[in-house]
Design a protein around this motif. Sequence first.
Motif, PDB file in Angstrom:
ATOM      1  N   THR A  80     -54.664  98.884 -74.823  1.00 42.94           N
ATOM      2  CA  THR A  80     -55.150  98.373 -76.108  1.00 42.94           C
ATOM      3  C   THR A  80     -55.091  96.854 -76.151  1.00 42.94           C
ATOM      4  OG1 THR A  80     -54.870  98.431 -78.510  1.00 42.94           O
ATOM      5  CG2 THR A  80     -52.849  98.536 -77.186  1.00 42.94           C
ATOM      6  N   ARG A  81     -56.050  96.263 -76.902  1.00 42.12           N
ATOM      7  CA  ARG A  81     -56.011  94.822 -77.145  1.00 42.12           C
ATOM      8  C   ARG A  81     -55.150  94.531 -78.378  1.00 42.12           C
ATOM      9  NH1 ARG A  81     -61.207  95.880 -76.053  1.00 42.12           N
ATOM     10  NH2 ARG A  81     -62.073  95.013 -74.122  1.00 42.12           N
ATOM     11  N   LEU A  82     -54.856  95.569 -79.153  1.00 42.07           N
ATOM     12  CA  LEU A  82     -54.186  95.355 -80.438  1.00 42.07           C
ATOM     13  C   LEU A  82     -52.707  95.041 -80.244  1.00 42.07           C
ATOM     14  CD1 LEU A  82     -55.698  98.430 -82.326  1.00 42.07           C
ATOM     15  CD2 LEU A  82     -56.471  96.033 -82.465  1.00 42.07           C
ATOM     16  N   PRO A  83     -52.187  94.050 -80.963  1.00 43.94           N
ATOM     17  CA  PRO A  83     -50.741  93.824 -80.965  1.00 43.94           C
ATOM     18  C   PRO A  83     -50.079  95.001 -81.685  1.00 43.94           C
ATOM     19  CG  PRO A  83     -51.807  92.383 -82.553  1.00 43.94           C
ATOM     20  CD  PRO A  83     -52.906  93.091 -81.816  1.00 43.94           C
ATOM     21  N   GLU A  86     -50.908  95.717 -85.422  1.00 48.77           N
ATOM     22  CA  GLU A  86     -52.278  96.201 -85.657  1.00 48.77           C
ATOM     23  C   GLU A  86     -52.432  97.646 -85.164  1.00 48.77           C
ATOM     24  OE1 GLU A  86     -52.887  93.325 -87.754  1.00 48.77           O
ATOM     25  OE2 GLU A  86     -54.667  94.597 -87.404  1.00 48.77           O
ATOM     26  N   LEU A  87     -51.777  97.960 -84.047  1.00 44.23           N
ATOM     27  CA  LEU A  87     -51.848  99.335 -83.516  1.00 44.23           C
ATOM     28  C   LEU A  87     -51.231 100.308 -84.523  1.00 44.23           C
ATOM     29  CD1 LEU A  87     -52.488 101.296 -81.196  1.00 44.23           C
ATOM     30  CD2 LEU A  87     -50.298 100.657 -80.152  1.00 44.23           C
ATOM     31  N   LEU A  88     -50.148  99.880 -85.144  1.00 47.30           N
ATOM     32  CA  LEU A  88     -49.490 100.732 -86.155  1.00 47.30           C
ATOM     33  C   LEU A  88     -50.447 101.020 -87.307  1.00 47.30           C
ATOM     34  CD1 LEU A  88     -46.841 102.105 -87.201  1.00 47.30           C
ATOM     35  CD2 LEU A  88     -46.447  99.973 -88.487  1.00 47.30           C
ATOM     36  N   PRO A 126     -42.029  94.960 -71.297  1.00 48.35           N
ATOM     37  CA  PRO A 126     -41.832  95.794 -72.499  1.00 48.35           C
ATOM     38  C   PRO A 126     -41.645  94.921 -73.731  1.00 48.35           C
ATOM     39  CG  PRO A 126     -39.872  95.821 -71.105  1.00 48.35           C
ATOM     40  CD  PRO A 126     -40.922  95.071 -70.351  1.00 48.35           C
ATOM     41  N   VAL A 127     -42.253  95.368 -74.843  1.00 49.83           N
ATOM     42  CA  VAL A 127     -42.087  94.656 -76.116  1.00 49.83           C
ATOM     43  C   VAL A 127     -40.954  95.315 -76.897  1.00 49.83           C
ATOM     44  CG1 VAL A 127     -43.180  94.408 -78.386  1.00 49.83           C
ATOM     45  CG2 VAL A 127     -44.456  93.829 -76.285  1.00 49.83           C
ATOM     46  N   ILE A 128     -40.054  94.469 -77.423  1.00 48.87           N
ATOM     47  CA  ILE A 128     -38.954  94.992 -78.248  1.00 48.87           C
ATOM     48  C   ILE A 128     -39.113  94.394 -79.640  1.00 48.87           C
ATOM     49  CG2 ILE A 128     -36.442  95.004 -78.575  1.00 48.87           C
ATOM     50  CD1 ILE A 128     -36.197  94.882 -75.504  1.00 48.87           C
TER      51      ILE A 128
END
Length: 538
Positions: A80-83, A86-88, A126-128
């Motif tokens: 996905t390009r969405l952060p 935005e994905l949420l 990984p994003v935390i």
Amino acid sequence: KRFINSNIVTQSSPTSSLNLAFLAFGSNIDDRFDYVKQALDLLDKNPDIKILDVSSIFESEPKYFVDQDPFMNGVVKINTRLPPSELLKVCKDIEYNQLKRVKEFDNGPRSIDLDIILYFDNNNQPVIMNESELIIPHPRMLERTFVLEPLVELIPPTLKHPITQQPILSYLNLIYSKKNEMDLLWKLIPLPTLASGKPRFLRFMNKISRDACRKTVSPTYLMGILNTTPDSFSDGKTNNYKNINKQLLKVHEFVQDSLTLHDNIIIDIGGCSTRPNSIQAPIEEEIDRTIELIHRIRQDTTLPQDKIILSIDTYRSIVAKKAIEAGVDIINDISGGTFDPDMFSVVSKYANIAYILSHIRGDINTMNKMSNYSNTSSLSSSSSKVKDNTMKEYLFDKKSSSHDFIKTIGYEMSKFYHEAIGVHKLRRWQIILDPGLGFAKNGQVNVQLIRQTHALKHYSRGNLQEFINFRNLPILLGPSRKKFIGHIIQEDDAKKRDFATGTVVSACIGFGADIVRIHNVRDNSQGIKMADALYKEF
Ligand SMILES: Nc1nc2ncc(COP(=O)(O)O)nc2c(=O)[nH]1
Ligand SMILES: Nc1nc2ncc(COP(=O)(O)O)nc2c(=O)[nH]1
């Protein structure tokens, strides 16, 4: 070649803006599978999202608030390009606006739940996050088998949890080690709904057994062979194989012989022999021998339709399509989709048609000359030389003696799997694996293959971007009356190999087969029941 290329395509190089995310989905209201399919379609239609892989589908007991219906759960892997924030929003929009979820109370019933479990940026980092409306990694993922089990189908076994830095798989094994029945899952293979309207699934339950290996503990499925080819009717009368009433009689016989001991029976209808070097019936002849029979079986109200699962043994996409329209549930393609370039695009259009993905080399006339598996480590036999861990292979089951042999079969099957799932978008939940006894295998190789069934279930390879494994994929074995049995017991007449076949079928189940394909339903119905009693602690 294709594998490496697609790896480059999906490998999100630092310049590309593609992030990787794993979403968990769950539903426990109405037609759960339909909600799941709709949610996946809505994700895939989003221009900023691309579905890369979807796990098996599982049924699980409700956790936390137990007074509600069982859940259908799984995990989807997306680019996905969405952060994350935005994905949420996209997930919430799908849940509440598109699929009209009504949240009654926390942990209560829902039409669809889409949770972000893990998120990796376009450098694979990984994003935390720990904000009021969004916590990543999901804070409760490590206590949930209904999230971890589907997730470990899609990630390398070494992948660590971004915060604890422990392998995610180790948390799943820890939960299972507590042996809490509420944490057990049913692996479901969705089938078409019949006139009764009741949702139909093939169901399998795995448990970690005493020797720390995952084993199927649910009853083995019996697949009875109904060949409508000239050499298939034992009474020798030439035109009997075309006599639909005689074939229907055989279906009733199969039902009588199996349903006293088993909950259902799979009937595999074959209109074109696939014996090595056999003459291939023209497609019109194959259609003529099978499609009308499928219609007649499905229209026969004296048959217990919900207990009869129909399969068509064909490698032709046109026959497969007509059989699906006539009421078949499973496409049994001995060619692993290699004989007909349109097979996968036909099957991918029916999310609730199961597909048996079989291993073979070459074709009906050449396969017997391609049965050399000695000292070929899978990777050396492939065109691509291993440079990095892209092609790193794992075998969870360290005990399997001949790693190379099963790695070769596993690697070759994983290429068919990648073609089906990665290129033609079949869903993993449709797939049954079959290593193809007697297809490009002769003599002892077949015996070794049966012994290594378990190791094949643990085959996996790849990395975070592109990972393939066979965890939770049911394995079908078809040893019945085959030449390798005849060779060992020195019996040339196939019809006199049934007693030995019973022995082999029992061993297949002991070594991990989930479905067995046999000619003699009456005797094997008892044999399978006994083998389940001996080998499966259900
Ligand atoms: N078996 C099962 N039980 C459950 N219990 C609660 C929630 C609520 O999850 P949330 O905290 O992510 O809303 N989801 C499930 C589920 O998906 N499957
Ligand atoms: N899935 C699957 N299908 C098959 N179809 C035909 C044959 C050839 O055997 P037969 O001619 O005795 O049916 N063997 C298999 C098999 O091993 N697996």
